[in-house]
Design an enzyme around this catalytic site. Sequence first.
Site, short mmCIF file in Angstrom:
data_model
loop_
_atom_site.label_atom_id
_atom_site.label_comp_id
_atom_site.label_asym_id
_atom_site.label_seq_id
_atom_site.Cartn_x
_atom_site.Cartn_y
_atom_site.Cartn_z
N ASP A 1 -1.80 1.67 10.18
CA ASP A 1 -2.65 0.83 11.02
C ASP A 1 -2.09 -0.59 11.12
O ASP A 1 -2.60 -1.39 11.92
CB ASP A 1 -4.09 0.82 10.54
CG ASP A 1 -4.25 0.66 9.04
OD1 ASP A 1 -3.23 0.59 8.32
OD2 ASP A 1 -5.40 0.61 8.56
N HIS A 2 -1.05 -0.90 10.36
CA HIS A 2 -0.34 -2.17 10.45
C HIS A 2 1.02 -1.95 11.11
O HIS A 2 1.54 -0.83 11.11
CB HIS A 2 -0.09 -2.77 9.06
CG HIS A 2 -1.33 -3.13 8.31
ND1 HIS A 2 -1.74 -4.43 8.11
CD2 HIS A 2 -2.25 -2.34 7.69
CE1 HIS A 2 -2.85 -4.44 7.39
NE2 HIS A 2 -3.19 -3.18 7.12
N TYR B 1 -0.16 -7.70 -1.74
CA TYR B 1 -1.20 -6.95 -1.02
C TYR B 1 -2.56 -7.46 -1.49
O TYR B 1 -3.03 -7.10 -2.57
CB TYR B 1 -1.04 -5.45 -1.27
CG TYR B 1 -2.13 -4.58 -0.69
CD1 TYR B 1 -2.65 -4.82 0.58
CD2 TYR B 1 -2.63 -3.49 -1.40
CE1 TYR B 1 -3.65 -4.02 1.11
CE2 TYR B 1 -3.62 -2.67 -0.87
CZ TYR B 1 -4.12 -2.95 0.37
OH TYR B 1 -5.11 -2.15 0.91
N GLU C 1 0.83 -1.20 0.00
CA GLU C 1 0.00 0.00 0.00
C GLU C 1 0.87 1.27 0.00
O GLU C 1 0.70 2.16 0.82
CB GLU C 1 -0.98 0.00 1.19
CG GLU C 1 -2.27 0.70 0.86
CD GLU C 1 -3.35 0.55 1.93
OE1 GLU C 1 -4.36 1.27 1.80
OE2 GLU C 1 -3.20 -0.25 2.87
N ASP D 1 0.38 -8.25 3.25
CA ASP D 1 -0.92 -8.08 3.87
C ASP D 1 -1.90 -9.01 3.15
O ASP D 1 -2.35 -8.71 2.05
CB ASP D 1 -1.35 -6.61 3.74
CG ASP D 1 -2.72 -6.34 4.33
OD1 ASP D 1 -3.34 -7.28 4.86
OD2 ASP D 1 -3.16 -5.17 4.27
#
EC number: 3.1.11.2
Length: 265
Positions: A255-256, A110, A35, A152
């Site tokens: 957020d990761h 991803y 991302e 992810d």
Amino acid sequence: MLSIATWNINSVRLRMPIVERFIKEQSPDILCLQEIKCQEHQFPFEAFRALGYEHFAIHGQKGYHGVATVGKVPFRDFSKHDWQDNGEARHIGVELTDPAHQGVIVENVYVPAGGDIPDREQNVKFGQKLDFFERMTRWADAIDRPTLIVGDFNVAPLESDVWSHKQLLKVVSHTPLEVETLQRFMDAHGWDDIGRQHIPDPERYFSWWSYRSKDRKANDRGRRLDHMWASPELARQATGHSVHEYARDWEKPSDHVPLITEFDL
């Protein structure tokens, strides 16, 4: 020794200060980012070069998605699959080329989040996510090299991978259908889940916490969405694995959080 990190950074240009902090503290040989949210020409090459990273494989697009692998050790572009089948930049693979690690493949992926409704008929994005995994599964059937796939995956497969198995059974990322689909991908190549080799189930293991949580530490409503899986022969050479949860509390965090695996190759 070789250390490989993976991190959904949620915009590499916006979060370059915390990437720099992580690199200075941990100094992985290879860093796989998801991302990145930029095109290749917009990637902060010079910032990485200043940190000792001279090798790059970028698959980006404007404003969304995108993956990048950067290294202190040399590699070459190896693969770039469109498992989404719509042109989105969600995968890049590299082959390590230095004599000490030559031939090892590192795949950086991803996986789509899948929207909010866990039903293919009601939610096109959920169907795309399942199809993405099915294409990956067919690809994994033919792997004949020592391979590490990281990134992810947007699925938390085990009960201990989420803050509440019961409350998340119908929530996208932990539904039985997604877990079954991910298991088929695992079985296709016989992948070893390195994270769970070193942090055995049922120990708590999270890598993502929603920005919506007002007090992340108090609520601890996390999920393990990020993974590092290896071919069996490569997995046996993994000597350590760590989850850098503290990075979730840095200024303007993703957020990761990053994961690192060390190998003795």
